[in-house]
Design an enzyme around this catalytic site. Structure first.
Site, PDB file in Angstrom:
ATOM      1  N   ASP A   7       0.886  -1.162   0.000  1.00  0.00           N
ATOM      2  CA  ASP A   7       0.000   0.000   0.000  1.00  0.00           C
ATOM      3  C   ASP A   7       0.925   1.213   0.000  1.00  0.00           C
ATOM      4  OD1 ASP A   7      -2.214   1.688   0.203  1.00  0.00           O
ATOM      5  OD2 ASP A   7      -2.239   1.566   2.390  1.00  0.00           O
ATOM      6  N   GLU A  67      -1.118  -1.328  -4.790  1.00  0.00           N
ATOM      7  CA  GLU A  67      -2.349  -0.595  -5.065  1.00  0.00           C
ATOM      8  C   GLU A  67      -2.057   0.483  -6.089  1.00  0.00           C
ATOM      9  OE1 GLU A  67      -5.256   0.359  -1.834  1.00  0.00           O
ATOM     10  OE2 GLU A  67      -4.749   2.406  -2.395  1.00  0.00           O
ATOM     11  N   ASP A 140      -2.888   0.728   7.032  1.00  0.00           N
ATOM     12  CA  ASP A 140      -1.934   0.604   5.931  1.00  0.00           C
ATOM     13  C   ASP A 140      -1.447  -0.842   5.800  1.00  0.00           C
ATOM     14  OD1 ASP A 140      -2.059   3.359   5.343  1.00  0.00           O
ATOM     15  OD2 ASP A 140      -0.566   3.794   6.878  1.00  0.00           O
TER      16      ASP A 140
END
Length: 156
Positions: A7, A67, A140
């Site tokens: 992430d 991501e 996260d």
């Protein structure tokens, strides 16, 4: 097969590693890479790249997923996130690992079943889906595990 999910972020990058033991998915490790806003950009990027390099060398994942960036109203924030992603893509390229990207809504839909799920819903489902996931206090890390899980679904 081990999958590293990332992430990306400049101040608090989340990472998570899962292992596929069909039919189970097991938690291996997760964490955060934090940088300080007063540090110069090139030092922050170098720190992030070095930290992720150490994670890759330690865990030797078979696949790496990140991501995708969504462009927000703040152009400066989007640009900085692009720097992080570029540094990581370059690093992943040096390791010659298969690499995948997933949109945030696809990740949420894959994990929760709804593309606009809330963070607490993602956290709840990750604990149910990935065996051995500890109580993670930071979204996260949970998001990084969600990226890894999404990769396990789509990258076979």
């Amino acid at each position: 097969m081990k999958i590293l999910g990332i992430d990306p972020a400049l101040s608090s990058l989340g990472w998570g590693i899962i292992k596929l033991n069909h039919p189970k998915i097991n938690y291996i490790a997760s964490g955060l890479v934090k940088t300080h806003p007063t540090e110069l950009m090139y030092k922050r990027l170098s720190y992030i790249a070095n930290a992720v390099q150490n994670i890759i060398e330690l865990h030797d994942p078979d696949l790496i997923a990140m991501e995708e960036t969504f462009i927000n109203m703040n152009a400066s924030s989007s640009l900085k996130l692009g720097y992080v992603r570029g540094a990581l893509m370059s690093l992943i390229g040096r390791f010659n690992k298969p690499y995948f990207e997933y949109k945030p809504n696809l990740i949420k839909k894959t994990v929760v079943g709804v593309g606009h799920a809330e963070k607490d819903q993602v956290t709840h489902m990750i604990k149910l889906i990935i065996s051995g996931t500890p109580d993670l206090k930071n979204s996260d890390e949970t998001d990084a595990l969600a990226v890894a899980y999404t990769c396990s679904v789509f990258a076979r």
